[in-house]
Structures are given as structure tokens and as C-alpha cells.
Design a protein around this motif. Structure first.
Motif, mmCIF file in Angstrom:
data_model
loop_
_atom_site.group_PDB
_atom_site.id
_atom_site.type_symbol
_atom_site.label_atom_id
_atom_site.label_comp_id
_atom_site.label_asym_id
_atom_site.label_seq_id
_atom_site.Cartn_x
_atom_site.Cartn_y
_atom_site.Cartn_z
ATOM 1 N N LEU A 63 22.520 -22.499 8.840
ATOM 2 C CA LEU A 63 23.720 -22.183 8.072
ATOM 3 C C LEU A 63 23.868 -20.698 7.759
ATOM 4 O O LEU A 63 24.946 -20.253 7.365
ATOM 5 C CB LEU A 63 23.740 -22.999 6.782
ATOM 6 C CG LEU A 63 23.754 -24.513 6.981
ATOM 7 C CD1 LEU A 63 23.664 -25.225 5.651
ATOM 8 C CD2 LEU A 63 24.990 -24.942 7.737
ATOM 9 N N ARG A 68 22.951 -23.644 0.205
ATOM 10 C CA ARG A 68 24.101 -24.453 0.595
ATOM 11 C C ARG A 68 23.854 -25.911 0.218
ATOM 12 O O ARG A 68 22.744 -26.410 0.299
ATOM 13 C CB ARG A 68 24.335 -24.371 2.100
ATOM 14 C CG ARG A 68 24.668 -23.001 2.611
ATOM 15 C CD ARG A 68 26.157 -22.777 2.534
ATOM 16 N NE ARG A 68 26.500 -21.449 2.977
ATOM 17 C CZ ARG A 68 27.316 -21.206 3.969
ATOM 18 N NH1 ARG A 68 27.862 -22.184 4.637
ATOM 19 N NH2 ARG A 68 27.613 -19.961 4.283
ATOM 20 N N THR A 71 22.241 -28.127 2.854
ATOM 21 C CA THR A 71 20.784 -28.010 2.967
ATOM 22 C C THR A 71 20.101 -28.868 1.918
ATOM 23 O O THR A 71 19.114 -29.555 2.213
ATOM 24 C CB THR A 71 20.353 -26.544 2.810
ATOM 25 O OG1 THR A 71 21.015 -25.763 3.792
ATOM 26 C CG2 THR A 71 18.861 -26.390 2.958
#
Length: 91
Positions: A63, A68, A71
Motif C-alpha cells: 500500500l 491503512r 492492513t
């Protein structure tokens, strides 16, 4: 960036993996007593921590930035699945 600052950032990056691993192992000890107590707690904790760190690194690589939600969702999904498989909870 100083060494202590780098170390602080590195520990903050990897912190969710051992925290979630510890929570899963403790909850497994409480809820699935027969399966979890036969397996112990140190080996599952180490395995889940290493696996969680690998997921965090893969999320950073794929990413392009850390933190994020995808994740963290993958972290929860992978660690919960690995713990479920390790305990053989389907039996």
C-alpha cells in the motif's frame, strides 16, 4: 532522525502485532480451555507475533504507507485465522 527516534517509530509500527497476538492467546486460553491449554501460550504467541509483523510489512510494501485500515483488517483476519487453525478449533 536520531537512533532513539527511529527505534520509537519502529516499535510503534510493529506494536499492533504483539498486542493482537497477546489478546488472541489470552482469549483462547479463556474461551477454548481444552484446546488452548494443551498447546501452551508461548509458542502461539511467538508465531502470531511473527506472522503479524509479516502482515504489517506486507501492507506497508503493497500500500505504500503504514496505518491503512486495509492492513489492520488483514492483520486481524490473518491472525485470527492462524490462531483458529493452530488450535484446531473446527473440531
Amino acid at each position: 532522525m536520531s537512533f532513539l527516534s527511529f527505534l520509537k517509530h519502529l516499535l510503534a509500527f510493529f506494536a499492533p502485532a504483539p498486542a493482537l497476538a497477546l489478546a488472541l492467546v489470552l482469549l483462547g486460553q479463556l474461551l477454548l480451555r481444552t484446546h488452548a491449554r494443551q498447546r501452551g501460550w508461548l509458542a502461539p504467541l511467538a508465531l502470531l507475533t511473527v506472522l503479524g509483523c509479516a502482515v504489517l510489512l506486507a501492507g506497508l510494501w503493497l500500500l505504500g504507507s503504514d496505518g491503512r485500515m486495509a492492513t489492520y483488517a488483514a492483520l486481524v483476519l490473518v491472525l485470527a485465522s492462524a490462531h483458529w487453525l493452530q488450535l484446531r478449533a473446527w473440531r
